[in-house]
Structure formats: structure tokens, C-alpha cells
Design a protein around this motif. Sequence first.
Motif, PDB file in Angstrom:
ATOM      1  N   ALA A  90       0.838  -1.205   0.000  1.00  0.00           N
ATOM      2  CA  ALA A  90       0.000   0.000   0.000  1.00  0.00           C
ATOM      3  C   ALA A  90       0.872   1.255   0.000  1.00  0.00           C
ATOM      4  O   ALA A  90       0.599   2.209  -0.732  1.00  0.00           O
ATOM      5  CB  ALA A  90      -0.946  -0.008   1.208  1.00  0.00           C
ATOM      6  N   ALA A  91       1.928   1.251   0.801  1.00  0.00           N
ATOM      7  CA  ALA A  91       2.832   2.404   0.839  1.00  0.00           C
ATOM      8  C   ALA A  91       3.534   2.589  -0.504  1.00  0.00           C
ATOM      9  O   ALA A  91       3.695   3.721  -0.988  1.00  0.00           O
ATOM     10  CB  ALA A  91       3.854   2.239   1.964  1.00  0.00           C
ATOM     11  N   ALA A  92       3.922   1.494  -1.132  1.00  0.00           N
ATOM     12  CA  ALA A  92       4.574   1.576  -2.444  1.00  0.00           C
ATOM     13  C   ALA A  92       3.608   2.095  -3.500  1.00  0.00           C
ATOM     14  O   ALA A  92       3.998   2.862  -4.392  1.00  0.00           O
ATOM     15  CB  ALA A  92       5.130   0.213  -2.855  1.00  0.00           C
ATOM     16  N   GLN A  93       2.325   1.726  -3.407  1.00  0.00           N
ATOM     17  CA  GLN A  93       1.338   2.219  -4.365  1.00  0.00           C
ATOM     18  C   GLN A  93       1.152   3.729  -4.224  1.00  0.00           C
ATOM     19  O   GLN A  93       1.038   4.433  -5.223  1.00  0.00           O
ATOM     20  CB  GLN A  93       0.008   1.484  -4.191  1.00  0.00           C
ATOM     21  N   VAL A  94       1.141   4.231  -2.992  1.00  0.00           N
ATOM     22  CA  VAL A  94       1.041   5.672  -2.770  1.00  0.00           C
ATOM     23  C   VAL A  94       2.275   6.369  -3.342  1.00  0.00           C
ATOM     24  O   VAL A  94       2.160   7.415  -3.996  1.00  0.00           O
ATOM     25  CB  VAL A  94       0.863   5.988  -1.261  1.00  0.00           C
ATOM     26  N   SER A  95       3.436   5.798  -3.131  1.00  0.00           N
ATOM     27  CA  SER A  95       4.666   6.378  -3.676  1.00  0.00           C
ATOM     28  C   SER A  95       4.629   6.415  -5.199  1.00  0.00           C
ATOM     29  O   SER A  95       4.996   7.423  -5.816  1.00  0.00           O
ATOM     30  CB  SER A  95       5.886   5.568  -3.223  1.00  0.00           C
ATOM     31  N   LEU A  96       4.169   5.337  -5.808  1.00  0.00           N
ATOM     32  CA  LEU A  96       4.079   5.283  -7.265  1.00  0.00           C
ATOM     33  C   LEU A  96       3.084   6.317  -7.786  1.00  0.00           C
ATOM     34  O   LEU A  96       3.331   6.970  -8.803  1.00  0.00           O
ATOM     35  CB  LEU A  96       3.685   3.878  -7.722  1.00  0.00           C
ATOM     36  N   GLU A  97       1.975   6.493  -7.086  1.00  0.00           N
ATOM     37  CA  GLU A  97       0.983   7.500  -7.474  1.00  0.00           C
ATOM     38  C   GLU A  97       1.605   8.897  -7.456  1.00  0.00           C
ATOM     39  O   GLU A  97       1.401   9.686  -8.384  1.00  0.00           O
ATOM     40  CB  GLU A  97      -0.215   7.443  -6.529  1.00  0.00           C
ATOM     41  N   LEU A  98       2.376   9.197  -6.436  1.00  0.00           N
ATOM     42  CA  LEU A  98       3.035  10.502  -6.348  1.00  0.00           C
ATOM     43  C   LEU A  98       4.016  10.685  -7.502  1.00  0.00           C
ATOM     44  O   LEU A  98       4.018  11.720  -8.180  1.00  0.00           O
ATOM     45  CB  LEU A  98       3.756  10.652  -5.011  1.00  0.00           C
ATOM     46  N   ILE A  99       4.819   9.692  -7.764  1.00  0.00           N
ATOM     47  CA  ILE A  99       5.830   9.784  -8.819  1.00  0.00           C
ATOM     48  C   ILE A  99       5.175   9.887 -10.192  1.00  0.00           C
ATOM     49  O   ILE A  99       5.558  10.727 -11.017  1.00  0.00           O
ATOM     50  CB  ILE A  99       6.797   8.581  -8.733  1.00  0.00           C
ATOM     51  N   GLU A 100       4.158   9.057 -10.441  1.00  0.00           N
ATOM     52  CA  GLU A 100       3.480   9.127 -11.733  1.00  0.00           C
ATOM     53  C   GLU A 100       2.759  10.453 -11.905  1.00  0.00           C
ATOM     54  O   GLU A 100       2.709  11.000 -13.003  1.00  0.00           O
ATOM     55  CB  GLU A 100       2.525   7.949 -11.901  1.00  0.00           C
ATOM     56  N   GLY A 101       2.216  10.975 -10.800  1.00  0.00           N
ATOM     57  CA  GLY A 101       1.578  12.293 -10.859  1.00  0.00           C
ATOM     58  C   GLY A 101       2.580  13.362 -11.278  1.00  0.00           C
ATOM     59  O   GLY A 101       2.271  14.242 -12.090  1.00  0.00           O
ATOM     60  N   GLY A 102       3.794  13.279 -10.748  1.00  0.00           N
ATOM     61  CA  GLY A 102       4.841  14.238 -11.125  1.00  0.00           C
ATOM     62  C   GLY A 102       5.262  14.063 -12.572  1.00  0.00           C
ATOM     63  O   GLY A 102       5.515  15.040 -13.279  1.00  0.00           O
ATOM     64  N   LEU A 103       5.312  12.833 -13.041  1.00  0.00           N
ATOM     65  CA  LEU A 103       5.683  12.579 -14.431  1.00  0.00           C
ATOM     66  C   LEU A 103       4.612  13.064 -15.405  1.00  0.00           C
ATOM     67  O   LEU A 103       4.927  13.527 -16.502  1.00  0.00           O
ATOM     68  CB  LEU A 103       5.914  11.081 -14.653  1.00  0.00           C
ATOM     69  N   ASN A 104       3.351  12.954 -15.022  1.00  0.00           N
ATOM     70  CA  ASN A 104       2.246  13.287 -15.921  1.00  0.00           C
ATOM     71  C   ASN A 104       1.771  14.729 -15.801  1.00  0.00           C
ATOM     72  O   ASN A 104       0.901  15.148 -16.561  1.00  0.00           O
ATOM     73  CB  ASN A 104       1.071  12.334 -15.681  1.00  0.00           C
ATOM     74  N   CYS A 105       2.325  15.484 -14.882  1.00  0.00           N
ATOM     75  CA  CYS A 105       1.895  16.860 -14.662  1.00  0.00           C
ATOM     76  C   CYS A 105       2.441  17.770 -15.763  1.00  0.00           C
ATOM     77  O   CYS A 105       3.630  17.759 -16.067  1.00  0.00           O
ATOM     78  CB  CYS A 105       2.380  17.350 -13.298  1.00  0.00           C
TER      79      CYS A 105
END
Length: 145
Positions: A90-105
Amino acid sequence: MSIGALAARFGLATHVLRHWESMGLLHPHRDAGGRRRYGADDLTRVATILISKEAGLGLDIIRSLSATVDRTTRHKILHPEAEKLRSRIAAAQVSLELIEGGLNCAHEDITQCPNYQRLIAERVGPRVPAHGRAQDGNPPAARAD
């Protein structure tokens, strides 16, 4: 096979196999000269230890698992480990969401991204204005510092 041959087969240092033996995970036979001799069962045990370690299990848990053939005991040992793994996932999924959000912004300034702002708002919680009242009009909860 010798300790060196077994270690080389799995890409391990010989001291790792000695450590596992001292923990009761391996039980090599000894030849007439007292040298460790490993067979097919030892290959299976080393592979099992490595797979278990890759799954995140510690050596004490692996030793407990290898000492039981009882399904109920195995479940008692593995259930807390499964819960810890679910938490890490779950923690890794939150981290991935943050990183992908930064990549897609598309914004130059990441602080302007809606995803970033949502994550920050979730972490910060209700804001407390300077006059000491939360957005809902109630005083902030007492803190136990």
C-alpha cells in the motif's frame, strides 16, 4: 558437494552458508575429514531460504517455518508477515501514485498540479487559520506533545 561449490551455485559467500547452519537452517553432513558435504536436500533448502528471503521473510521466520509441518502453525507464522507485506505494498502504491503524478503533470511548478495539491491536502488535514479555529469553526483539538 563442498561448501564452496554450493555457495558458487547460488552466488553466495561461504560465510552465509555457515551462518545459516549456525541458525539451524542447514544441516550438512560431514565427511571423514570433518568437511561439510551438501546433497540434493541442501540445494532445496538453500533455494527455499533464498525464495523466502526474497519474499521479505527474516531468517527467524524461515527457521520457524522449516521446523513445522502443521498447517495451523504455518498460518500463525505467515499471517502477520502477510499483513506487513500488504502494508508495504500500500505504501509503495502511494509512492508510485506521487511519482506518476509528477511525471504526468503539465505544470512547470509541481506545486500547481491538482494531484500534488490533493496529496498535500490529505496529509495536512483541515487547515487551522491564524485566529485558532479550524475550517469547521471549532477550536483545534488539544495536542499531546
